[in-house]
Write a protein that holds these residues in place. Structure first.
Motif, short mmCIF file in Angstrom:
data_model
loop_
_atom_site.label_atom_id
_atom_site.label_comp_id
_atom_site.label_asym_id
_atom_site.label_seq_id
_atom_site.Cartn_x
_atom_site.Cartn_y
_atom_site.Cartn_z
N HIS A 116 0.81 -1.22 0.00
CA HIS A 116 0.00 0.00 0.00
C HIS A 116 0.85 1.28 0.00
O HIS A 116 0.30 2.37 0.00
N ILE A 117 2.16 1.13 0.02
CA ILE A 117 3.06 2.29 -0.04
C ILE A 117 3.28 2.65 -1.50
O ILE A 117 3.68 1.81 -2.31
N GLY A 118 3.03 3.91 -1.85
CA GLY A 118 3.17 4.36 -3.23
C GLY A 118 4.60 4.31 -3.73
O GLY A 118 5.55 4.34 -2.95
N ARG A 119 4.77 4.24 -5.03
CA ARG A 119 6.11 4.14 -5.62
C ARG A 119 6.97 5.36 -5.31
O ARG A 119 8.19 5.26 -5.26
N GLU A 120 6.33 6.50 -5.09
CA GLU A 120 7.09 7.71 -4.77
C GLU A 120 7.62 7.68 -3.34
O GLU A 120 8.56 8.41 -3.01
N ALA A 121 7.07 6.83 -2.50
CA ALA A 121 7.45 6.79 -1.08
C ALA A 121 8.15 5.50 -0.67
O ALA A 121 8.73 5.44 0.42
N VAL A 125 18.21 -10.37 7.61
CA VAL A 125 17.41 -10.82 6.48
C VAL A 125 16.07 -10.10 6.47
O VAL A 125 15.50 -9.79 7.51
N PHE A 126 15.57 -9.81 5.27
CA PHE A 126 14.36 -9.01 5.08
C PHE A 126 13.45 -9.76 4.11
O PHE A 126 13.83 -10.03 2.98
N TYR A 127 12.24 -10.13 4.60
CA TYR A 127 11.23 -10.73 3.72
C TYR A 127 10.18 -9.69 3.41
O TYR A 127 9.70 -8.99 4.30
N MET A 128 9.78 -9.61 2.14
CA MET A 128 8.68 -8.73 1.76
C MET A 128 7.92 -9.37 0.61
O MET A 128 8.48 -10.16 -0.16
N SER A 129 6.63 -9.02 0.51
CA SER A 129 5.83 -9.56 -0.59
C SER A 129 4.86 -8.52 -1.12
O SER A 129 4.38 -7.66 -0.37
N PHE A 130 4.61 -8.63 -2.41
CA PHE A 130 3.73 -7.71 -3.14
C PHE A 130 2.84 -8.52 -4.07
O PHE A 130 3.24 -9.58 -4.55
N LYS A 131 1.67 -7.98 -4.39
CA LYS A 131 0.88 -8.60 -5.45
C LYS A 131 1.71 -8.55 -6.73
O LYS A 131 2.45 -7.60 -6.98
N TYR A 132 1.55 -9.59 -7.55
CA TYR A 132 2.41 -9.75 -8.72
C TYR A 132 1.93 -8.89 -9.90
O TYR A 132 0.75 -8.87 -10.22
N GLY A 133 2.88 -8.22 -10.52
CA GLY A 133 2.60 -7.41 -11.71
C GLY A 133 3.28 -6.07 -11.61
O GLY A 133 3.60 -5.61 -10.52
N ASN A 134 3.52 -5.43 -12.71
CA ASN A 134 4.16 -4.12 -12.71
C ASN A 134 3.08 -3.07 -12.95
O ASN A 134 2.89 -2.57 -14.06
N MET A 135 2.34 -2.77 -11.87
CA MET A 135 1.21 -1.84 -12.01
C MET A 135 0.82 -1.29 -10.64
O MET A 135 1.23 -1.80 -9.60
N VAL A 136 0.03 -0.22 -10.69
CA VAL A 136 -0.57 0.36 -9.49
C VAL A 136 -2.07 0.44 -9.77
O VAL A 136 -2.48 0.85 -10.85
N TYR A 137 -2.89 0.02 -8.81
CA TYR A 137 -4.33 0.12 -8.99
C TYR A 137 -5.01 0.41 -7.66
O TYR A 137 -4.41 0.26 -6.59
N LYS A 138 -6.26 0.86 -7.75
CA LYS A 138 -7.04 1.18 -6.55
C LYS A 138 -8.24 0.24 -6.44
O LYS A 138 -8.84 -0.11 -7.44
N TYR A 195 4.53 -5.42 -8.08
CA TYR A 195 5.82 -5.56 -8.74
C TYR A 195 5.93 -6.92 -9.41
O TYR A 195 5.42 -7.91 -8.90
N ASP A 196 6.63 -6.93 -10.56
CA ASP A 196 7.12 -8.18 -11.11
C ASP A 196 8.62 -8.23 -10.85
O ASP A 196 9.17 -7.32 -10.20
N GLU A 197 9.29 -9.26 -11.31
CA GLU A 197 10.71 -9.44 -10.99
C GLU A 197 11.56 -8.26 -11.46
O GLU A 197 12.45 -7.79 -10.73
N ASN A 198 11.31 -7.78 -12.68
CA ASN A 198 12.13 -6.69 -13.23
C ASN A 198 11.91 -5.38 -12.48
O ASN A 198 12.86 -4.69 -12.12
N ALA A 199 10.64 -5.04 -12.24
CA ALA A 199 10.35 -3.78 -11.54
C ALA A 199 10.88 -3.82 -10.11
O ALA A 199 11.42 -2.82 -9.61
N PHE A 200 10.76 -4.96 -9.46
CA PHE A 200 11.26 -5.09 -8.10
C PHE A 200 12.78 -4.95 -8.07
O PHE A 200 13.33 -4.23 -7.24
N LEU A 222 4.57 -11.81 -5.52
CA LEU A 222 6.01 -11.80 -5.65
C LEU A 222 6.60 -11.66 -4.26
O LEU A 222 6.30 -10.69 -3.55
N SER A 223 7.41 -12.64 -3.87
CA SER A 223 8.06 -12.60 -2.56
C SER A 223 9.56 -12.46 -2.74
O SER A 223 10.12 -12.97 -3.73
#
Length: 196
Positions: free
Chosen positions: A109-114, A131-144, A153-158, A189-190
């Motif tokens: 939920h943190i915007g790409r600018e922040a 060590v740091f674990y983080m996960s995001f919904k998969y894909g290179n996009m922002v939606y509401k 994020y996808d692998e490249n964007a991450f 994406l983890s």
């Protein structure tokens, strides 16, 4: 984290809790724990239901946890018996250093600018070789959706985003299916990273 996101979790805390508290995270725990020793200090960043804090606590780790939603703080404190802190990513600061930081489905939920500033704040609380674990919904996009903004994020964007944080190195980057009921066709994406 914007107020509309926090409002959503305050209003829908019990539904969110019930939908997530029993999700099987064993694959992710295993990947994370192989980099830790018993008794390591773990920060559960954006702990939600407290599911993961409870797991780590019962396994003998020293756990601190926080969430931006008052309602989720109350539910996770009840579940874990821990004193969960009420804080937003932008404001949280622990004086102790952690051997591990766990941010499961919370940074999305943190915007790409922040995001870089938030990640840097967390990295500053991580020990060297932590060590740091983080996960995001998969894909290179922002939606509401439902007043919440999702930063995916996808692998490249991450990988491009992590390149802006020279203290972090990616150990594992992997895609998995959503393990919650009714989420067929949704992917995450983890990442497991280390502070160098």
């Amino acid at each position: 984290m914007v107020n509309s996101v926090i409002d959503y979790y305050n209003k829908n805390a019990h539904d969110f809790y019930n939908n997530t508290v029993n999700a099987d995270m064993s694959e992710h725990y295993k990947r994370f724990e192989k980099h830790l020793i018993l008794g390591s200090r773990i920060l559960d960043a954006g702990c939600g239901s407290g599911r993961d804090s409870l797991y780590f606590h019962t396994k003998g780790y020293k756990v601190d946890a926080f969430d931006a939603s008052d309602a989720m703080v109350n539910l996770s404190s009840q579940l874990t018996g821990l004193s969960v802190h009420h804080a937003r990513f932008e404001d949280v600061m622990f004086e102790d250093k952690f051997n591990g930081i766990w941010a499961c489905a919370s940074l999305l939920h943190i915007g790409r600018e922040a995001i870089r500033g938030v990640l840097q704040r967390l990295v500053d609380m991580l020990c060297k070789d932590g060590v740091f674990y983080m996960s995001f919904k998969y894909g290179n996009m922002v939606y509401k959706k439902d007043g919440r903004s999702f930063n995916c994020y996808d692998e490249n964007a991450f990988s491009r985003m992590i390149e802006t944080l020279p203290e972090l190195r990616i150990l594992e980057l992997y895609k998995t299916k959503d393990c919650r009921a009714g989420k067929d066709g949704e992917y995450w994406l983890s990442a497991i990273l280390v502070k160098i």
